[in-house]
Design a protein around this motif. Structure first.
Motif, PDB file in Angstrom:
ATOM      1  N   PRO A 183      17.042 -81.296  -9.863  1.00 63.89           N
ATOM      2  CA  PRO A 183      16.571 -79.992 -10.367  1.00 63.89           C
ATOM      3  C   PRO A 183      17.341 -79.528 -11.600  1.00 63.89           C
ATOM      4  O   PRO A 183      16.751 -78.914 -12.496  1.00 63.89           O
ATOM      5  N   LEU A 184      18.636 -79.830 -11.656  1.00 61.58           N
ATOM      6  CA  LEU A 184      19.424 -79.437 -12.823  1.00 61.58           C
ATOM      7  C   LEU A 184      18.951 -80.172 -14.076  1.00 61.58           C
ATOM      8  O   LEU A 184      18.819 -79.577 -15.144  1.00 61.58           O
ATOM      9  N   LEU A 185      18.670 -81.464 -13.929  1.00 56.78           N
ATOM     10  CA  LEU A 185      18.196 -82.236 -15.076  1.00 56.78           C
ATOM     11  C   LEU A 185      16.807 -81.781 -15.506  1.00 56.78           C
ATOM     12  O   LEU A 185      16.511 -81.695 -16.705  1.00 56.78           O
ATOM     13  N   ILE A 186      15.957 -81.465 -14.537  1.00 55.51           N
ATOM     14  CA  ILE A 186      14.615 -80.975 -14.864  1.00 55.51           C
ATOM     15  C   ILE A 186      14.715 -79.635 -15.602  1.00 55.51           C
ATOM     16  O   ILE A 186      14.050 -79.417 -16.618  1.00 55.51           O
ATOM     17  N   ALA A 187      15.567 -78.734 -15.108  1.00 49.21           N
ATOM     18  CA  ALA A 187      15.734 -77.430 -15.754  1.00 49.21           C
ATOM     19  C   ALA A 187      16.305 -77.591 -17.161  1.00 49.21           C
ATOM     20  O   ALA A 187      15.844 -76.935 -18.100  1.00 49.21           O
ATOM     21  N   PHE A 247      15.559 -77.436 -22.958  1.00 48.55           N
ATOM     22  CA  PHE A 247      15.695 -78.147 -24.234  1.00 48.55           C
ATOM     23  C   PHE A 247      14.342 -78.280 -24.922  1.00 48.55           C
ATOM     24  O   PHE A 247      14.234 -78.103 -26.134  1.00 48.55           O
ATOM     25  N   PHE A 248      13.304 -78.554 -24.148  1.00 54.40           N
ATOM     26  CA  PHE A 248      11.951 -78.684 -24.696  1.00 54.40           C
ATOM     27  C   PHE A 248      11.503 -77.371 -25.323  1.00 54.40           C
ATOM     28  O   PHE A 248      10.995 -77.337 -26.444  1.00 54.40           O
TER      29      PHE A 248
END
Length: 42
Positions: A14-18, A23-24
């Motif tokens: 979830p941290l990487l997805i967030a 960033f996007f």
């Protein structure tokens, strides 16, 4: 894969997805601003 490895993935996913989502969004706004700046310079 052992249990601690799976827990690490469950916590980090979830941290990487967030981070990727943020960033996007920030990257899109930054590119927009850069294009506006370059258009005004020309």
């Amino acid at each position: 894969m052992s249990l601690p490895d799976m827990r690490l993935i469950i916590v980090l996913a979830p941290l990487l997805i967030a981070a990727g989502w943020a960033f996007f969004n920030i990257g899109a706004a930054a590119l927009n601003q850069l294009q506006n700046f370059l258009n005004k310079e020309a």
